[in-house]
Design a protein around this motif. Structure first.
Motif, PDB file in Angstrom:
ATOM      1  N   GLY A 112       0.684  -1.005   0.091  1.00 53.05           N
ATOM      2  CA  GLY A 112      -0.126   0.128  -0.014  1.00 53.05           C
ATOM      3  C   GLY A 112       0.870   1.234  -0.100  1.00 53.05           C
ATOM      4  N   PHE A 113       0.279   2.180   0.228  1.00 56.15           N
ATOM      5  CA  PHE A 113       0.747   3.776   0.035  1.00 56.15           C
ATOM      6  C   PHE A 113       0.923   4.317   1.450  1.00 56.15           C
ATOM      7  CE2 PHE A 113       0.831   8.326  -0.378  1.00 56.15           C
ATOM      8  CZ  PHE A 113       1.671   8.572  -1.407  1.00 56.15           C
ATOM      9  N   LEU A 114       2.236   4.598   1.593  1.00 55.61           N
ATOM     10  CA  LEU A 114       2.501   5.447   2.849  1.00 55.61           C
ATOM     11  C   LEU A 114       3.180   6.567   2.748  1.00 55.61           C
ATOM     12  CD1 LEU A 114       3.416   4.846   6.100  1.00 55.61           C
ATOM     13  CD2 LEU A 114       5.524   4.134   5.194  1.00 55.61           C
ATOM     14  N   PRO A 115       2.465   7.680   3.153  1.00 56.57           N
ATOM     15  CA  PRO A 115       2.792   9.267   2.964  1.00 56.57           C
ATOM     16  C   PRO A 115       4.042   9.211   3.699  1.00 56.57           C
ATOM     17  CG  PRO A 115       0.476   8.978   3.618  1.00 56.57           C
ATOM     18  CD  PRO A 115       0.805   7.774   3.923  1.00 56.57           C
ATOM     19  N   TYR A 116       4.910  10.371   3.228  1.00 58.48           N
ATOM     20  CA  TYR A 116       6.189  10.711   3.852  1.00 58.48           C
ATOM     21  C   TYR A 116       5.735  11.220   5.367  1.00 58.48           C
ATOM     22  CZ  TYR A 116       8.261  10.482  -0.992  1.00 58.48           C
ATOM     23  OH  TYR A 116       8.775  10.114  -1.980  1.00 58.48           O
ATOM     24  N   HIS A 117       5.090  11.834   5.587  1.00 54.65           N
ATOM     25  CA  HIS A 117       4.924  12.425   7.086  1.00 54.65           C
ATOM     26  C   HIS A 117       4.494  11.505   7.977  1.00 54.65           C
ATOM     27  CE1 HIS A 117       0.529  12.537   5.601  1.00 54.65           C
ATOM     28  NE2 HIS A 117       0.378  12.348   6.822  1.00 54.65           N
ATOM     29  N   GLN A 118       4.470  10.143   7.573  1.00 57.66           N
ATOM     30  CA  GLN A 118       3.907   9.070   8.487  1.00 57.66           C
ATOM     31  C   GLN A 118       5.244   8.344   8.642  1.00 57.66           C
ATOM     32  OE1 GLN A 118       0.425   6.715   7.334  1.00 57.66           O
ATOM     33  NE2 GLN A 118      -0.969   8.685   7.425  1.00 57.66           N
ATOM     34  N   ILE A 119       6.175   8.526   8.129  1.00 56.78           N
ATOM     35  CA  ILE A 119       7.375   7.769   8.245  1.00 56.78           C
ATOM     36  C   ILE A 119       8.236   8.155   9.539  1.00 56.78           C
ATOM     37  CG2 ILE A 119       9.615   7.065   7.259  1.00 56.78           C
ATOM     38  CD1 ILE A 119       8.310   7.288   4.463  1.00 56.78           C
TER      39      ILE A 119
END
Length: 186
Positions: A112-119
């Motif tokens: 799936g997709f992981l936004p940069y701000h959630q890393i």
């Protein structure tokens, strides 16, 4: 009793596959909106048992035809088989077309997709395959992205730039005295 039990099991399986089908459709819709904002992507590898998936889809198609045309069962009686056929025959092949890699807003990992701000963290595993592990904020499970060898250098540079611009921010360290450059984590 066995016929009734089997129909209930197939209905339950159909409900589970319906959830999986909706999840894949949401991912495909997100990808179609985002594909023009791709920064560094590569084709997704086929699942390990892809041929088996297609063979199961063919068999499920035959079962559906027999149940609908020969046995003349109502469409509601083949819900489970129809959801499995949709998953194995249509949606898994469609999900393989989603380009894995880096987009303007985040990373498309293997699931799936992981936004940069959630890393919250990342790590490279340089073994048989080059694998980039992302640790999402507030989650217990790391998400992985297999990076083909020709894209390794470009992926490291891109991550270094994203960390430098604070698109990826590793806040919340126990002791930060400012001596560590977070870009070196890429």
């Amino acid at each position: 009793m066995p016929q009734s039990f089997l129909s209930h099991v197939l209905l339950l399986l159909g409900a589970g596959f319906l959830v999986a089908n909706v999840r894949i459709l949401v991912d495909v819709a997100r990808y179609l909106r985002m594909r023009s904002r791709a920064v560094l992507t590569w084709p997704s590898p086929q699942p390990r048992y892809y041929g088996l998936f297609l063979a199961m889809a063919a068999m499920l198609g035959l079962v559906l035809m027999v149940k609908l045309l020969y046995l003349r069962l109502p469409p509601t009686a083949v819900f489970g088989e129809a959801m499995m056929l949709t998953y194995y025959g249509y949606l898994v092949p469609l999900s393989i077309r989603i380009g894995r890699g880096f987009y303007e807003d985040g990373v498309w990992v293997d699931n799936g997709f992981l936004p940069y701000h959630q890393i919250a963290g990342l790590s490279w595993r340089e073994e048989e395959q080059l694998t980039l592990l992302f640790i999402p904020r507030m989650k217990q499970v790391a998400r992985k992205l297999v990076v083909p060898a020709p894209f390794y250098g470009a992926a490291r540079r891109l991550l270094r730039d994203k960390i430098g611009r604070r698109d990826i921010d590793f806040w919340g360290k126990a002791l930060d005295l400012g001596a560590h450059d977070e870009r070196d984590d890429a």
